[in-house]
Design a protein around this motif. Structure first.
Motif, mmCIF file in Angstrom:
data_model
loop_
_atom_site.group_PDB
_atom_site.id
_atom_site.type_symbol
_atom_site.label_atom_id
_atom_site.label_comp_id
_atom_site.label_asym_id
_atom_site.label_seq_id
_atom_site.Cartn_x
_atom_site.Cartn_y
_atom_site.Cartn_z
ATOM 1 N N LYS A 300 7.793 0.434 -9.387
ATOM 2 C CA LYS A 300 6.543 1.353 -9.601
ATOM 3 C C LYS A 300 5.357 1.376 -8.558
ATOM 4 C CE LYS A 300 7.099 2.015 -14.714
ATOM 5 N NZ LYS A 300 6.444 1.937 -15.868
ATOM 6 N N GLU A 301 5.430 0.019 -8.067
ATOM 7 C CA GLU A 301 4.572 -0.175 -6.818
ATOM 8 C C GLU A 301 4.883 0.609 -5.639
ATOM 9 O OE1 GLU A 301 1.835 -1.292 -8.039
ATOM 10 O OE2 GLU A 301 1.535 -3.532 -8.449
ATOM 11 N N LEU A 302 5.947 0.890 -5.361
ATOM 12 C CA LEU A 302 6.238 1.517 -4.317
ATOM 13 C C LEU A 302 6.030 2.947 -4.440
ATOM 14 C CD1 LEU A 302 9.815 -0.246 -3.998
ATOM 15 C CD2 LEU A 302 7.967 -0.227 -2.189
ATOM 16 N N ASP A 303 5.938 3.575 -5.525
ATOM 17 C CA ASP A 303 5.733 4.949 -5.782
ATOM 18 C C ASP A 303 4.305 5.289 -5.624
ATOM 19 O OD1 ASP A 303 8.367 5.549 -6.208
ATOM 20 O OD2 ASP A 303 8.357 4.948 -8.155
ATOM 21 N N ALA A 304 3.416 4.345 -6.033
ATOM 22 C CA ALA A 304 1.823 4.518 -5.873
ATOM 23 C C ALA A 304 1.299 4.800 -4.592
ATOM 24 C CB ALA A 304 1.215 3.470 -6.535
ATOM 25 N N ASP A 305 0.596 5.900 -4.491
ATOM 26 C CA ASP A 305 0.217 6.318 -3.123
ATOM 27 C C ASP A 305 -1.052 6.981 -3.132
ATOM 28 O OD1 ASP A 305 0.496 8.944 -3.928
ATOM 29 O OD2 ASP A 305 2.182 9.395 -2.735
ATOM 30 N N ARG A 306 -1.650 7.381 -4.285
ATOM 31 C CA ARG A 306 -3.136 7.982 -4.200
ATOM 32 C C ARG A 306 -4.128 7.102 -3.694
ATOM 33 N NH1 ARG A 306 -3.312 11.292 -10.141
ATOM 34 N NH2 ARG A 306 -1.445 12.666 -9.642
ATOM 35 N N TYR A 307 -4.119 5.592 -3.959
ATOM 36 C CA TYR A 307 -5.086 4.922 -3.613
ATOM 37 C C TYR A 307 -5.360 4.962 -1.918
ATOM 38 C CZ TYR A 307 -1.454 1.173 -2.656
ATOM 39 O OH TYR A 307 -0.473 0.710 -2.211
ATOM 40 N N TYR A 308 -4.451 5.156 -1.123
ATOM 41 C CA TYR A 308 -4.225 5.096 0.135
ATOM 42 C C TYR A 308 -4.030 6.397 0.822
ATOM 43 C CZ TYR A 308 0.717 5.103 0.166
ATOM 44 O OH TYR A 308 2.045 5.466 0.229
ATOM 45 N N ASN A 309 -3.623 7.368 0.409
ATOM 46 C CA ASN A 309 -3.104 8.759 1.040
ATOM 47 C C ASN A 309 -4.097 9.315 2.118
ATOM 48 O OD1 ASN A 309 -4.659 9.837 -0.703
ATOM 49 N ND2 ASN A 309 -2.848 10.710 -2.110
ATOM 50 N N ASP A 310 -5.390 9.094 1.555
ATOM 51 C CA ASP A 310 -6.324 9.818 2.612
ATOM 52 C C ASP A 310 -6.500 8.993 3.788
ATOM 53 O OD1 ASP A 310 -7.246 11.968 0.525
ATOM 54 O OD2 ASP A 310 -8.686 10.960 -0.241
ATOM 55 N N ASP A 311 -6.534 7.563 3.580
ATOM 56 C CA ASP A 311 -6.470 6.993 5.000
ATOM 57 C C ASP A 311 -5.498 7.002 5.916
ATOM 58 O OD1 ASP A 311 -9.052 6.049 3.870
ATOM 59 O OD2 ASP A 311 -8.425 4.026 3.133
ATOM 60 N N ILE A 312 -4.417 6.990 5.164
ATOM 61 C CA ILE A 312 -3.251 7.392 6.088
ATOM 62 C C ILE A 312 -3.155 8.533 6.607
ATOM 63 C CG2 ILE A 312 -0.556 7.171 6.097
ATOM 64 C CD1 ILE A 312 -2.019 4.262 5.650
ATOM 65 N N ASP A 313 -3.397 9.514 5.868
ATOM 66 C CA ASP A 313 -3.611 11.026 6.633
ATOM 67 C C ASP A 313 -4.470 10.959 7.714
ATOM 68 O OD1 ASP A 313 -1.827 11.812 4.747
ATOM 69 O OD2 ASP A 313 -3.282 12.791 3.404
ATOM 70 N N ALA A 314 -5.640 10.279 7.673
ATOM 71 C CA ALA A 314 -6.439 10.460 8.817
ATOM 72 C C ALA A 314 -5.800 9.513 9.817
ATOM 73 C CB ALA A 314 -7.716 9.774 8.158
ATOM 74 N N LEU A 315 -5.231 8.593 9.660
ATOM 75 C CA LEU A 315 -4.875 7.589 10.566
ATOM 76 C C LEU A 315 -3.779 8.188 11.331
ATOM 77 C CD1 LEU A 315 -4.987 4.619 11.521
ATOM 78 C CD2 LEU A 315 -2.845 3.911 9.819
ATOM 79 N N ILE A 316 -2.832 9.059 10.875
ATOM 80 C CA ILE A 316 -1.280 9.488 11.728
ATOM 81 C C ILE A 316 -1.686 10.993 11.838
ATOM 82 C CG2 ILE A 316 -0.077 7.621 10.801
ATOM 83 C CD1 ILE A 316 1.345 9.542 8.677
ATOM 84 N N ALA A 317 -2.721 11.714 11.641
ATOM 85 C CA ALA A 317 -2.851 12.877 11.768
ATOM 86 C C ALA A 317 -2.555 13.682 13.021
ATOM 87 C CB ALA A 317 -4.350 13.371 11.438
ATOM 88 N N THR A 318 -2.540 13.059 14.118
ATOM 89 C CA THR A 318 -2.275 13.523 15.597
ATOM 90 C C THR A 318 -0.902 12.717 16.085
ATOM 91 O OG1 THR A 318 -3.863 12.009 16.527
ATOM 92 C CG2 THR A 318 -4.743 14.080 15.815
ATOM 93 N N VAL A 319 -0.332 12.127 15.158
ATOM 94 C CA VAL A 319 0.950 11.425 15.709
ATOM 95 C C VAL A 319 2.048 11.664 14.911
ATOM 96 C CG1 VAL A 319 1.973 9.035 15.693
ATOM 97 C CG2 VAL A 319 -0.630 9.324 16.105
ATOM 98 N N SER A 320 3.205 12.247 15.886
ATOM 99 C CA SER A 320 4.496 12.617 15.724
ATOM 100 C C SER A 320 5.528 11.564 15.902
ATOM 101 C CB SER A 320 4.790 14.038 16.316
ATOM 102 O OG SER A 320 4.727 13.763 17.728
#
Length: 665
Positions: A300-320
């Motif tokens: 279940k800990e692998l499925d949780a993402d709400r606590y970090y998704n904004d930070d990761i979205d900003a981190l990799i926004a321009t990276v492919s």
């Protein structure tokens, strides 16, 4: 031959049972013994080790695990005094914890031909909390002298009936006699796994056991009626009787000596209680993986993402590019979450809490990392690991794993990551995790083994320019470049330590050396090799006899002794990682001297391309140039190659001892 072996076994059994191992019945012969007749180098010996582990049922609490211990130790010398201190680790979890009771101990000495005993008092017993998972009861036996015999006994009561401590038969000192019993009701199936090289020869018995129930109920006329009943069951007993067990002595390049200590581990495979379905724990790898993955502290800990998704979205926004995403997320976790020092394949406070307070255990950090990598669209999965300290899981086991890392499957190959390590890199795991194979678990709960050892060679390259004076003294400078694991090890030793102490240790390593202009570059930039440089002076590095001067061209860098001294070795040789050490030494000869002779170049090789050694020396007028390159190509070398490895190192020492001879012009 069979008759002889039979007679010997009868003699042993008769001899063992003729001795009185009852608590407190220490013999005068045991007190008079000056050394172990089978190992005169031993500083102490276990005269007798007894252990009985069994299940005890309490009506209100259910089953608990009880372990009774009795040990009698002979101390021959002051070096054996350490064995008079006993540390008992006690597990605890939530509100449950193990406890020690019925602790008694005596020290026996022979004084003027008479036996004198000293009792272990309460003041010599200490209870401490080692961590939030472990308590410790520690005691030191009183009145210890050379020749003392100590004896103690105690009982451990544990609510964790599924967690059976290993039955250890071999120790750092010899063991004369062992008696061990494991008794378990038919409702529990424990899987035994043996390790080490001592034959166990267990004796199996089935005995009758009884559980009694009592209670009261309201009967006719509202009167209280008492009742009792019995449940008859089979108690399966395994008994071990061993004698004259040699000491297990640690050796260089052993990943963990505990992996080879003769012992039996019992792990709960399944339970089968009356009127209940079978419950499996670790019968197959599928059972193990399902049990771990289905835990709320793992899957279940692998499925949780709400606590970090904004930070990761900003981190990799321009990276492919996948590799750049990996680097950004990996460094983000390393910089944000501090490892609290606790191992574990399961989370403790949870990944969300760890992210909030910027601290977590191994599982919280690396399951979080795996989750973030999946969120970024990468094929990331957790990998169960048993650390070197924990041993090697050879059979399906839950308890055999105590750590988890992350793996990404890329077209270029699998990349392993551990964000608990400040100085690690992708595929540069902490040395504690380099323990044969891990088990990767995918989303569909399938699993497979994965090699944890690195394939790339870790390099250490040193360049030394020295001036040799006519009095045999040296001055010069050294520049060293380290990559991969050798760089990580250097950073662990250097960063965060007192620099004066670090420099002092370096000078002490080369006795009498004085160092100046010491500098380290890239110590915190793990993407680059570590570079160390310094100037030095060192006296008396050459022997002067008459008009001749003798010295080894490697000076203080030469190999002084072989790490492999035993005649036979049963353990693999574990270097941890492939490595390459290269030294280039340029020696400016003293004025007024010329070369009379220099060692011949030579090359050595290990079988099957396991390693190589090259030594090339060239005279260039008043300068000598030496290049030495030593390489080990496999992280682990089988004990089958021990004789070749031992001869290889012995030859290196012999050849590196070759001297340059100078004579006065």
């Amino acid at each position: 031959m069979k008759i002889t072996a039979f007679l010997l076994s009868i003699c042993f059994c008769t001899s063992m049972f003729a001795q009185n191992f009852s608590f407190g019945k220490v013999s005068k012969e045991e007190l008079e013994e000056k050394f172990n007749p089978l190992d005169s180098s031993a500083n102490a010996t276990y005269l007798y080790k007894y252990r009985r582990t069994y299940m005890e049922y309490r009506q209100e609490e259910g089953f608990s695990l009880v372990t009774e211990i009795q040990e009698r130790i002979k101390i021959y010398s002051q070096e054996g005094f350490d064995y008079a201190t006993k540390e008992i680790s006690l597990h605890k979890q939530n509100n449950d914890e193990e406890e020690v009771n019925s602790l008694k101990g005596y020290t026996y000495n022979l004084v003027n031909g008479k036996e004198e005993e000293t009792k272990l008092e309460k003041e010599g017993i200490f209870n401490t909390e080692k961590s939030k998972y472990i308590n410790e009861t520690k005691f030191t036996m009183p009145n210890i002298k050379e020749g003392s015999v100590i004896e103690y006994k105690y009982k451990i009561v544990s609510p964790f009936y599924w967690n059976v401590d290993d039955f250890e038969f071999q120790h750092d000192i010899p063991v004369k006699n062992v008696e061990a019993l494991f008794e378990v009701p038919e409702y529990f199936n424990f899987k035994p796994v043996s390790k080490g090289f001592i034959p166990m020869n267990p004796i199996h018995e089935a005995k009758r056991g009884v559980i009694r129930f009592t209670g009261k109920e309201r009967g006719q006329m509202s009167q209280t009626e008492f009742y009792s009943s019995e449940l008859i069951y089979t108690n399966n007993t395994t008994k071990f009787m061993l004698s004259n067990i040699p000491a297990l002595k640690d050796e260089p390049y052993v990943n963990n000596i505990e992996n080879y200590r003769s012992a039996i581990k019992y792990e709960l495979s399944y339970t089968n209680f009356p009127d209940s379905p079978l419950k499996y724990f670790s019968t197959t790898w599928e059972d193990v993986v399902k049990t771990i993955y289905d835990s709320s502290n793992f899957g279940k800990e692998l499925d949780a993402d709400r606590y970090y998704n904004d930070d990761i979205d900003a981190l990799i926004a321009t990276v492919s590019e996948p590799i750049k995403k990996v680097a950004l997320i990996y460094n983000h976790v390393k910089s944000k979450i501090k490892w609290n020092g606790y191992y574990g394949k399961f989370t403790d406070e949870g990944v969300k809490r760890a992210y909030l307070i910027n601290e977590g255990n191994v599982a919280e950090i690396n399951l979080m990392l795996t989750s973030m990598l999946r969120y970024a669209g990468l094929s990331a999965n957790p990998v169960l690991v048993s650390t070197r300290q924990n041993g090697i899981p050879l059979f399906p086991t839950i308890d055999g794993y105590n750590y988890v890392i992350s793996a990404i499957e890329l077209p270029e190959g699998t990349m392993l990551l551990d964000a608990t390590s400040n100085y690690g890199e992708p595929n540069i795991l902490p040395l504690r995790t380099l323990n044969w194979e891990g088990r990767i678990i995918r989303k569909d709960k399938s699993s497979s083994t994965i090699n944890l050892y690195p394939k790339d060679i870790s390099k250490n390259s040193s360049t030394m320019l020295v001036n040799l004076s006519g009095s045999g003294n040296l001055d010069g400078n050294v520049r060293t470049i380290k990559t991969s694991y050798q760089a990580m090890k250097y950073r662990e030793d250097y960063i965060g330590t007192d620099k004066d102490n670090f420099l002092e240790k370096l000078e002490n390593r080369y006795s009498g050396m004085e160092i100046s202009d010491f500098e380290v570059k890239n110590d915190t930039d793990v993407s680059k090799p570590v570079m160390e440089s310094f100037k030095f002076t060192l006296e008396s590095q050459a022997d002067i006899i008459g008009d001749k001067m003798y010295f080894s061209p490697l000076f203080f860098l030469k190999t002084k002794e072989s790490p492999f001294k035993l005649e036979k070795r049963e353990f693999p040789v574990d270097f941890g990682y492939p490595l390459n050490n290269r030294y280039m030494v340029t020696v400016n000869l003293p004025e007024g001297y010329k070369v009379e002779s220099i060692p011949e170049p030579f090359a050595l090789g290990l079988p099957d391309n396991l390693g190589s050694y090259k030594y090339n020396i060239i005279e260039r007028g008043s300068t000598i140039q030496l290049i030495v390159e030593a390489e080990i190509n496999q992280p682990v070398i089988s004990s089958l190659y021990y004789d070749a490895l031992k001869a290889y190192f012995s030859k290196i020492i012999e050849l590196e001892g070759g001297q340059i001879v100078l004579t006065k012009v």
